[in-house]
Scaffold this motif. Sequence first.
Motif, PDB file in Angstrom:
ATOM      1  N   GLY A 266       0.990  -1.354   0.110  1.00 40.91           N
ATOM      2  CA  GLY A 266      -0.093   0.008   0.088  1.00 40.91           C
ATOM      3  C   GLY A 266       1.013   1.398  -0.056  1.00 40.91           C
ATOM      4  O   GLY A 266       0.388   2.311  -0.966  1.00 40.91           O
ATOM      5  N   LEU A 267       1.831   1.322   0.650  1.00 39.07           N
ATOM      6  CA  LEU A 267       2.643   2.546   0.893  1.00 39.07           C
ATOM      7  C   LEU A 267       3.367   2.930  -0.498  1.00 39.07           C
ATOM      8  O   LEU A 267       3.813   4.083  -0.508  1.00 39.07           O
ATOM      9  CB  LEU A 267       3.745   2.599   1.861  1.00 39.07           C
ATOM     10  CG  LEU A 267       3.156   2.432   3.364  1.00 39.07           C
ATOM     11  CD1 LEU A 267       4.272   2.578   4.312  1.00 39.07           C
ATOM     12  CD2 LEU A 267       2.055   3.552   3.704  1.00 39.07           C
ATOM     13  N   SER A 268       3.608   1.909  -1.127  1.00 39.79           N
ATOM     14  CA  SER A 268       4.097   2.241  -2.218  1.00 39.79           C
ATOM     15  C   SER A 268       3.399   3.069  -3.354  1.00 39.79           C
ATOM     16  O   SER A 268       3.940   3.836  -4.299  1.00 39.79           O
ATOM     17  CB  SER A 268       4.637   1.042  -3.324  1.00 39.79           C
ATOM     18  OG  SER A 268       3.535   0.354  -3.715  1.00 39.79           O
ATOM     19  N   LEU A 269       2.270   3.248  -3.081  1.00 37.97           N
ATOM     20  CA  LEU A 269       1.427   4.224  -3.826  1.00 37.97           C
ATOM     21  C   LEU A 269       1.468   5.662  -3.368  1.00 37.97           C
ATOM     22  O   LEU A 269       0.840   6.455  -4.002  1.00 37.97           O
ATOM     23  CB  LEU A 269      -0.162   3.716  -3.721  1.00 37.97           C
ATOM     24  CG  LEU A 269      -0.364   2.393  -4.332  1.00 37.97           C
ATOM     25  CD1 LEU A 269      -1.761   1.968  -3.892  1.00 37.97           C
ATOM     26  CD2 LEU A 269      -0.331   2.327  -5.746  1.00 37.97           C
ATOM     27  N   LEU A 270       2.163   5.976  -2.057  1.00 43.11           N
ATOM     28  CA  LEU A 270       2.295   7.425  -1.871  1.00 43.11           C
ATOM     29  C   LEU A 270       3.006   8.250  -2.603  1.00 43.11           C
ATOM     30  O   LEU A 270       3.955   7.699  -3.208  1.00 43.11           O
ATOM     31  CB  LEU A 270       2.882   7.038  -0.335  1.00 43.11           C
ATOM     32  CG  LEU A 270       2.220   6.990   0.882  1.00 43.11           C
ATOM     33  CD1 LEU A 270       2.910   6.828   1.989  1.00 43.11           C
ATOM     34  CD2 LEU A 270       0.988   7.923   1.271  1.00 43.11           C
ATOM     35  N   PRO A 271       2.642   9.197  -2.958  1.00 41.89           N
ATOM     36  CA  PRO A 271       3.273  10.113  -3.943  1.00 41.89           C
ATOM     37  C   PRO A 271       4.699  10.307  -3.698  1.00 41.89           C
ATOM     38  O   PRO A 271       4.768  11.011  -2.391  1.00 41.89           O
ATOM     39  CB  PRO A 271       2.261  11.354  -4.209  1.00 41.89           C
ATOM     40  CG  PRO A 271       1.581  11.216  -2.858  1.00 41.89           C
ATOM     41  CD  PRO A 271       1.215   9.777  -2.483  1.00 41.89           C
ATOM     42  N   GLY A 272       5.632  10.108  -4.253  1.00 42.10           N
ATOM     43  CA  GLY A 272       7.029  10.483  -3.955  1.00 42.10           C
ATOM     44  C   GLY A 272       7.927   9.380  -3.229  1.00 42.10           C
ATOM     45  O   GLY A 272       8.982   9.391  -3.128  1.00 42.10           O
ATOM     46  N   ILE A 273       7.208   8.425  -2.568  1.00 40.35           N
ATOM     47  CA  ILE A 273       7.951   7.406  -1.714  1.00 40.35           C
ATOM     48  C   ILE A 273       8.688   6.638  -2.638  1.00 40.35           C
ATOM     49  O   ILE A 273       9.857   6.289  -2.132  1.00 40.35           O
ATOM     50  CB  ILE A 273       7.025   6.399  -0.731  1.00 40.35           C
ATOM     51  CG1 ILE A 273       7.519   5.578  -0.053  1.00 40.35           C
ATOM     52  CG2 ILE A 273       5.949   5.801  -2.039  1.00 40.35           C
ATOM     53  CD1 ILE A 273       8.512   6.290   1.118  1.00 40.35           C
TER      54      ILE A 273
END
Length: 319
Positions: A266-273
């Motif tokens: 899920g966190l791989s979808l955060l913008p810029g991560i």
Amino acid sequence: MRKATRAICFDVGARAVKAARVRESGPTLVAAAPLPSGSVRDGRIVDRAPVVGAIDSLRRELGARGTSRAAILAPACAVGVHALDLDGIGAEQISEVVRFELSHRIAGDLAAMIHDFDVRGGKVVAISADRSAMLERSRLLEDADLVPVLIDVDVLAVSNLFAWNEDGIVILTGHEWLSILVLRSGIPHMLHTLREGTGAELQSMLEPGLDERAAELAGGAEPARADEARELGRAIDRLADGIAETVRNAVSRGKIEPKRVVMAGGLSLLPGIREGVADRIDHEVERIDLSLPATQKGAAPSMLAPVMGLARRFQEGEA
């Protein structure tokens, strides 16, 4: 091995159950169902009823009959990956030698663990797993009137989505655990899990109100205001710092020079991560971009990567 033409696969996470149905023809069907907060904690099932209910609901939604063949994923925090050098050991002796090697690598009671191994490219990859955690996953399927045929590991399943022949890293970001899988010449070599770089850490960084939207933001929702964007940006920078440090440590411990780094969860979808981690480790980081039929209940492809990787194992005849 003959390919499985029908099976249903499950990934039980802290926030949701994801499912993929392998059919005789046509694309793999996918769906997800949310779980009440606290149903799963530290990779273990705390409240069985809603988890079994979600599995049964997804089974029905995807059209799988009761008593269908089923597979389920275990969290990486419950297992260990051990690359063993067993050159010169005959096939009939490998099982005994693997158990002997693991007895020297596993702290605690070996009887509380189960192990399996695979021979890839002339190398032996052994998996040790908490016996009670594996039984727990199997019983979830049985309680939903399904026939357990396979338990795999979430981050190992993600690696199934790629053809590996080089040194590489798989990063899987979950709500409770960050998992880093090291591959040497395409073969699983080492697994590292920790609490940092997770959805729970993201929530702890955000102010009240915005932390409740962390899951939406991780799912690609845009910040509503400029101050939200600034706060989220600071949190992403801190997450990227922690994930990058963990990757660098894994590269050092694994003694590899990664040619490929992929990121799922899920966190791989955060913008810029993804870009932030890439800048800090000086390697391009690929985000999993699956070609899927329309997903249901808002499950993003990157969140479905582990269960799709498990389905791929069936499709390629390795289950």
